[in-house]
Design a protein around this motif. Structure first.
Motif, PDB file in Angstrom:
ATOM      1  N   PHE A 165     -44.610  30.624  30.994  1.00  0.00           N
ATOM      2  CA  PHE A 165     -43.852  29.433  31.377  1.00  0.00           C
ATOM      3  C   PHE A 165     -44.544  28.169  30.854  1.00  0.00           C
ATOM      4  CE2 PHE A 165     -42.703  26.024  34.350  1.00  0.00           C
ATOM      5  CZ  PHE A 165     -41.327  26.078  34.246  1.00  0.00           C
ATOM      6  N   ILE A 166     -45.840  28.058  31.077  1.00  0.00           N
ATOM      7  CA  ILE A 166     -46.591  26.883  30.623  1.00  0.00           C
ATOM      8  C   ILE A 166     -46.597  26.807  29.098  1.00  0.00           C
ATOM      9  CG2 ILE A 166     -48.912  25.863  30.512  1.00  0.00           C
ATOM     10  CD1 ILE A 166     -49.258  26.974  33.437  1.00  0.00           C
ATOM     11  N   SER A 221     -44.389  28.049  27.083  1.00  0.00           N
ATOM     12  CA  SER A 221     -43.021  27.733  26.631  1.00  0.00           C
ATOM     13  C   SER A 221     -42.787  26.226  26.632  1.00  0.00           C
ATOM     14  CB  SER A 221     -41.983  28.411  27.522  1.00  0.00           C
ATOM     15  OG  SER A 221     -42.053  29.802  27.391  1.00  0.00           O
ATOM     16  N   ILE A 222     -43.268  25.558  27.666  1.00  0.00           N
ATOM     17  CA  ILE A 222     -43.134  24.099  27.737  1.00  0.00           C
ATOM     18  C   ILE A 222     -43.879  23.453  26.575  1.00  0.00           C
ATOM     19  CG2 ILE A 222     -43.744  22.051  29.101  1.00  0.00           C
ATOM     20  CD1 ILE A 222     -43.202  23.816  31.614  1.00  0.00           C
ATOM     21  N   GLN A 223     -45.069  23.945  26.270  1.00  0.00           N
ATOM     22  CA  GLN A 223     -45.844  23.413  25.147  1.00  0.00           C
ATOM     23  C   GLN A 223     -45.115  23.611  23.817  1.00  0.00           C
ATOM     24  OE1 GLN A 223     -49.538  25.526  25.546  1.00  0.00           O
ATOM     25  NE2 GLN A 223     -50.378  24.066  27.025  1.00  0.00           N
ATOM     26  N   VAL A 224     -44.514  24.785  23.637  1.00  0.00           N
ATOM     27  CA  VAL A 224     -43.784  25.077  22.395  1.00  0.00           C
ATOM     28  C   VAL A 224     -42.582  24.142  22.246  1.00  0.00           C
ATOM     29  CG1 VAL A 224     -42.368  26.803  21.202  1.00  0.00           C
ATOM     30  CG2 VAL A 224     -44.554  27.470  22.196  1.00  0.00           C
ATOM     31  N   VAL A 225     -41.859  23.916  23.335  1.00  0.00           N
ATOM     32  CA  VAL A 225     -40.688  23.030  23.290  1.00  0.00           C
ATOM     33  C   VAL A 225     -41.116  21.602  22.983  1.00  0.00           C
ATOM     34  CG1 VAL A 225     -38.846  22.003  24.676  1.00  0.00           C
ATOM     35  CG2 VAL A 225     -39.242  24.460  24.768  1.00  0.00           C
ATOM     36  N   ILE A 226     -42.163  21.133  23.643  1.00  0.00           N
ATOM     37  CA  ILE A 226     -42.637  19.764  23.423  1.00  0.00           C
ATOM     38  C   ILE A 226     -43.146  19.582  21.994  1.00  0.00           C
ATOM     39  CG2 ILE A 226     -44.457  18.113  24.055  1.00  0.00           C
ATOM     40  CD1 ILE A 226     -44.045  19.067  26.976  1.00  0.00           C
ATOM     41  N   SER A 227     -43.832  20.583  21.458  1.00  0.00           N
ATOM     42  CA  SER A 227     -44.364  20.479  20.097  1.00  0.00           C
ATOM     43  C   SER A 227     -43.266  20.610  19.038  1.00  0.00           C
ATOM     44  CB  SER A 227     -45.436  21.537  19.850  1.00  0.00           C
ATOM     45  OG  SER A 227     -44.855  22.822  19.762  1.00  0.00           O
ATOM     46  N   ASN A 228     -42.109  21.152  19.439  1.00  0.00           N
ATOM     47  CA  ASN A 228     -40.965  21.305  18.536  1.00  0.00           C
ATOM     48  C   ASN A 228     -41.312  22.163  17.323  1.00  0.00           C
ATOM     49  OD1 ASN A 228     -38.296  20.949  17.758  1.00  0.00           O
ATOM     50  ND2 ASN A 228     -38.729  19.101  16.602  1.00  0.00           N
ATOM     51  N   LYS A 229     -42.132  23.202  17.534  1.00  0.00           N
ATOM     52  CA  LYS A 229     -42.533  24.081  16.436  1.00  0.00           C
ATOM     53  C   LYS A 229     -42.150  25.522  16.751  1.00  0.00           C
ATOM     54  CE  LYS A 229     -46.301  21.257  14.825  1.00  0.00           C
ATOM     55  NZ  LYS A 229     -47.740  21.160  14.621  1.00  0.00           N
ATOM     56  N   GLY A 230     -40.892  25.778  16.936  1.00  0.00           N
ATOM     57  CA  GLY A 230     -40.438  27.126  17.222  1.00  0.00           C
ATOM     58  C   GLY A 230     -39.564  27.657  16.103  1.00  0.00           C
ATOM     59  N   ILE A 231     -38.959  28.802  16.332  1.00  0.00           N
ATOM     60  CA  ILE A 231     -38.034  29.386  15.364  1.00  0.00           C
ATOM     61  C   ILE A 231     -36.708  28.665  15.479  1.00  0.00           C
ATOM     62  CG2 ILE A 231     -36.713  31.450  14.787  1.00  0.00           C
ATOM     63  CD1 ILE A 231     -39.059  33.080  15.781  1.00  0.00           C
ATOM     64  N   ARG A 232     -36.143  28.332  14.341  1.00  0.00           N
ATOM     65  CA  ARG A 232     -34.827  27.693  14.326  1.00  0.00           C
ATOM     66  C   ARG A 232     -33.896  28.518  13.461  1.00  0.00           C
ATOM     67  NH1 ARG A 232     -36.762  21.593  13.113  1.00  0.00           N
ATOM     68  NH2 ARG A 232     -38.368  21.563  14.696  1.00  0.00           N
ATOM     69  N   GLU A 233     -32.786  28.902  14.021  1.00  0.00           N
ATOM     70  CA  GLU A 233     -31.791  29.692  13.297  1.00  0.00           C
ATOM     71  C   GLU A 233     -31.289  28.906  12.093  1.00  0.00           C
ATOM     72  OE1 GLU A 233     -29.555  33.163  12.863  1.00  0.00           O
ATOM     73  OE2 GLU A 233     -30.806  32.750  14.592  1.00  0.00           O
ATOM     74  N   GLY A 234     -31.351  29.522  10.934  1.00  0.00           N
ATOM     75  CA  GLY A 234     -30.823  28.898   9.724  1.00  0.00           C
ATOM     76  C   GLY A 234     -31.692  27.790   9.162  1.00  0.00           C
ATOM     77  N   TYR A 235     -32.890  27.620   9.692  1.00  0.00           N
ATOM     78  CA  TYR A 235     -33.798  26.577   9.227  1.00  0.00           C
ATOM     79  C   TYR A 235     -34.841  27.211   8.329  1.00  0.00           C
ATOM     80  CZ  TYR A 235     -37.042  22.612   9.590  1.00  0.00           C
ATOM     81  OH  TYR A 235     -37.869  21.553   9.332  1.00  0.00           O
ATOM     82  N   ASN A 236     -35.085  26.647   7.172  1.00  0.00           N
ATOM     83  CA  ASN A 236     -35.966  27.272   6.202  1.00  0.00           C
ATOM     84  C   ASN A 236     -37.434  26.870   6.344  1.00  0.00           C
ATOM     85  OD1 ASN A 236     -35.955  24.700   5.194  1.00  0.00           O
ATOM     86  ND2 ASN A 236     -34.896  25.203   3.300  1.00  0.00           N
ATOM     87  N   ASN A 237     -37.799  26.214   7.430  1.00  0.00           N
ATOM     88  CA  ASN A 237     -39.178  25.806   7.741  1.00  0.00           C
ATOM     89  C   ASN A 237     -39.811  24.891   6.706  1.00  0.00           C
ATOM     90  OD1 ASN A 237     -39.287  27.178  10.191  1.00  0.00           O
ATOM     91  ND2 ASN A 237     -39.811  29.090   9.179  1.00  0.00           N
ATOM     92  N   MET A 238     -39.003  24.197   5.936  1.00  0.00           N
ATOM     93  CA  MET A 238     -39.536  23.204   5.011  1.00  0.00           C
ATOM     94  C   MET A 238     -39.553  21.870   5.728  1.00  0.00           C
ATOM     95  SD  MET A 238     -37.614  24.282   1.472  1.00  0.00           S
ATOM     96  CE  MET A 238     -38.021  22.740   0.722  1.00  0.00           C
TER      97      MET A 238
END
Length: 89
Positions: free
Chosen positions: A67-68, A70-87
């Protein structure tokens, strides 16, 4: 459904359903976030592996950690994004 647990999968993801079934992942409550999501895995076998690890380690302490984190991942905005090429665009 719970807050922490393996994410729900689509009915037509037969390979993932089968792979998760080997580890008992399909038998527990699904969640909004989980071990797989904070580890940013989106490949079928990696998802099944992390979901099976969750089944083996699940408990109050591990769920609190997820849980903790997950909050860090959301705040950092560095997760997997569907259809995003990570560039960096």
């Amino acid at each position: 459904m719970s807050i922490i647990g393996p994410r729900p999968i689509l009915w037509n993801q037969f390979d993932l359903i089968e792979e998760r079934g080997k580890y008992g992942v399909n038998d527990i409550y699904q969640g909004l976030t989980g071990w797989t999501q904070i580890n940013k895995k989106d490949e079928i076998y990696a998802k099944a592996k992390f979901d099976s690890e969750y089944v083996n380690k699940m408990g109050i302490a591990f769920d609190t950690f997820i849980f903790i984190k997950s909050i860090q991942v959301v705040i950092s905005n560095k997760g997997i994004r569907e259809g995003y090429n990570n560039m960096n665009i």
